[in-house]
Design an enzyme around this catalytic site. Structure first.
Site, PDB file in Angstrom:
ATOM      1  N   LEU A  72       0.801  -1.234   0.000  1.00 45.51           N
ATOM      2  CA  LEU A  72       0.000   0.000   0.000  1.00 45.51           C
ATOM      3  C   LEU A  72       0.829   1.277   0.000  1.00 45.51           C
ATOM      4  O   LEU A  72       0.391   2.326   0.469  1.00 45.51           O
ATOM      5  CB  LEU A  72      -0.985   0.010   1.180  1.00 45.51           C
ATOM      6  CG  LEU A  72      -1.993  -1.142   1.191  1.00 45.51           C
ATOM      7  CD1 LEU A  72      -2.762  -1.167   2.497  1.00 45.51           C
ATOM      8  CD2 LEU A  72      -2.960  -1.042   0.022  1.00 45.51           C
ATOM      9  N   CYS A 129      -7.313  -5.372   0.840  1.00 41.86           N
ATOM     10  CA  CYS A 129      -5.913  -5.562   0.499  1.00 41.86           C
ATOM     11  C   CYS A 129      -5.295  -6.578   1.453  1.00 41.86           C
ATOM     12  O   CYS A 129      -5.338  -6.413   2.652  1.00 41.86           O
ATOM     13  CB  CYS A 129      -5.145  -4.260   0.538  1.00 41.86           C
ATOM     14  SG  CYS A 129      -3.528  -4.470  -0.208  1.00 41.86           S
TER      15      CYS A 129
END
Lengths: 302, 272
Positions: A72, A129
């Protein structure tokens, strides 16, 4: 020939968008793709504060696919708005911002900040995620928590809200219904499937983060199955993705129940891929006498 | 002019069982590369000269393009020097003259040419020679000369030495096993050279490419002697154009992308 579709309040010229994290902030690919040709640009996932991401190696190829553990990494919402958004405003294409947070408060605050910016047309909420610590993953794997976080974000934004679902769950339809009931305008799926790669000689993991997310043609059958299951379970439109490499792959997603598709790993393989896919969809429609792309959605014959 | 093009393979020579030299010629006009830049080459070929081959559309394994440093330019096209390491490079090794491949490049930044009053000190470890050869050739072409220090594990890992001799001011070779040149590390050889050539050391710019530990040792030497040094980094990558954030390297200013901010970095910038 009609390629336009609606995703929530968004009217897209065509049903093809970029998958978050595979197209940077648009600028990186503008040399290879006419951004105005795209249904929408979905930018790399953003958080309130910048993130450094995972230690390298972050990428490893696997048969017909790849694992990534980027972690990320992003420049944060503030810098995105200041440095990247002005470039995207120059195009007529719709801009969808993918975002995430570590807590419900962070999700809400991120959505609130993004909603006030000119040139952002929709939000895609990443609850899936797989690269963060286990504790964080529950936003996308526990339907009660999904409902709670999506409800909180729904309260602070009027933009079209797409919730991106994780495939790393037992029953994707349950997750989809939770997000729909909480007020999602659309669902996107699938995010990457958690996997790993090991070096037999050194006995070490090949990724710095040990595990990563699998994408590419290898995941397409799983993605198609999940789109089909979710299509049967909800009424909101679906953005289907997972290993779409050419127009035929995209058509298969429409048939499974997707209203739009997103192209991800294919951008890495061929930087002009997404333009070729849009052209290919038009060709398919001409060759097969399909005047409106909406005719294809959920048209699976069983 | 585009950085994404189809190219015809004009030559693919096996140097020995582990290394090959591929030459490709763009089928459309392409951008002039600088020394240190790289290309990403697809592992799919049409097999015999058809840019419209369905292979480009339907073959997905291997999936990603492979990054290769520009080795040099010849009248037959751009050359890359590569080691056969896995599936992708094995497939590329078997590509024949006349086959068409997908190419993206030139990518990344370049080595800055040494200023006129400076001498280039080139350090290459193993396949690192692929990244610095074109730089040395350009320096020779512009009337300068580079002191090249080239180390490898063993004699068979030393590549293109005869070609290197024609462009090097001086060429010092080392191997780990002493099968060719001095026995030992290329960085020890560099250290000795700098100790014996104070003028070259004082007016030198180091350019290095090779294994991580070699680059780290080079950066230590450069720092101790106050010599400006550039290193070319290597990392696994997917897109090659700065989008995927896969190929990062740790620097004093956080992670930087090898494909975009690099592959050439100032040595002092890297966190080893």
């Amino acid at each position: 020939m009609n390629l336009s579709v609606d995703i929530g309040k968004l009217k897209l010229n065509n049903p093809v968008m970029t998958a978050s994290g595979t197209f940077g902030y648009g600028e990186e690919y503008s040399e290879f793709v006419d951004l105005d040709r795209l249904g929408a640009v979905v930018v790399k996932g953003l958080s309130l504060q910048p993130r450094e991401g995972n230690p390298p190696p972050r990428i490893i190829e696997t048969p017909a696919g790849m694992l990534n553990a980027i972690g990320l990494q992003n420049i944060g919402i503030g810098r995105f708005v200041k440095e990247k958004l002005p470039f995207l405003r120059r195009f007529g294409t719709k801009v969808i911002v993918n975002f995430f947070g570590d807590s419900i408060e962070e999700y809400s605050e991120a959505a609130r900040r993004l909603s006030g910016e000119e040139g952002i047309h929709g939000l895609e909420m990443n609850i899936s995620c797989p690269n963060k610590e286990a504790g964080w993953c529950i936003f996308g794997t526990d339907p009660r928590v999904t409902f709670e976080v999506v409800s909180a974000v729904r309260k602070v934004t009027d933009l079209t809200l797409i919730v991106k679902l994780s495939p790393n769950v037992t029953d994707i339809a349950t997750m989809a219904r939770a997000a729909e009931e909480a007020g999602a305008d659309a669902l996107s799926l699938i995010n990457t499937i958690t996997g790993m790669a090991i070096d037999a000689f050194t006995r070490k993991p090949k990724l710095g983060n040990i595990t990563g997310g699998l994408s590419g043609p290898a995941v397409k059958p799983v993605a198609l199955r999940m789109v089909w299951e979710v299509h049967k379970a909800v009424k909101v439109p679906i953005v289907g993705m997972g290993g779409i490499m050419n127009a035929q792959d995209a058509i298969e997603f429409f048939i499974a129940g997707a209203t739009a598709v997103a192209v991800g790993t294919a951008n890495f393989v061929k930087p002009a891929a997404i333009g070729d896919i849009i052209n290919g969809i038009e060709r398919f429609m001409t060759d097969n006498a399909v005047p409106d792309v909406k005719e294809l959605i959920g048209s699976l014959i069983t | 002019m585009s950085r994404y093009f189809k190219a015809e393979i004009t030559e693919n020579i096996s140097l020995n069982k582990d290394y090959s030299l591929l030459t490709f010629h763009p089928l459309t006009s392409s951008i002039d590369p600088g020394p240190g830049q790289f290309y990403m080459i697809g592992c799919v070929s049409d097999g015999g000269g058809s840019p419209e081959s369905p292979a480009f559309k339907y073959v997905y394994d291997p999936l990603l393009k492979r990054p290769f440093s520009l080795f040099r330019r010849t009248d037959k096209g751009f050359q890359v020097l590569y080691r056969i390491r896995g599936k992708g490079t094995a497939i590329i090794r078997d590509m024949r003259k006349g086959a068409v491949v997908d190419v993206l490049g030139p990518l990344g930044n370049s080595y800055p040419m040494p200023p006129e009053n400076k001498t280039a000190l080139v350090v290459a470890g193993g396949l690192g020679i692929a990244s610095v050869f074109y730089l040395a050739e350009k320096i020779a072409g512009s009337g300068g000369s580079a002191h090249i220090h080239y180390g490898a594990r063993t004699e068979t890992d030393l590549l293109m030495v005869e070609d290197l001799r024609t462009i090097a001011g001086t060429l010092n070779i080392s191997t780990d096993d002493g099968s060719c040149g001095e026995q030992g590390c290329v960085t020890d050889m560099l250290g000795d050279f700098l100790a014996q050539n104070q003028t070259a050391a004082a007016a030198g710019v180091i350019y290095a490419c090779g294994p991580h530990r070699m680059l780290e040792a080079v950066s230590v030497i450069a720092k101790e002697r106050g010599i400006e040094a550039y290193i070319s980094a290597e990392e696994r990558m997917a897109c090659g154009i700065g989008a995927c954030l896969g190929c990062v390297i740790k620097t004093v200013n956080g992670y930087k992308r090898v494909c975009k901010e690099g592959p050439v970095f100032r040595a002092e910038e890297i966190v080893w």
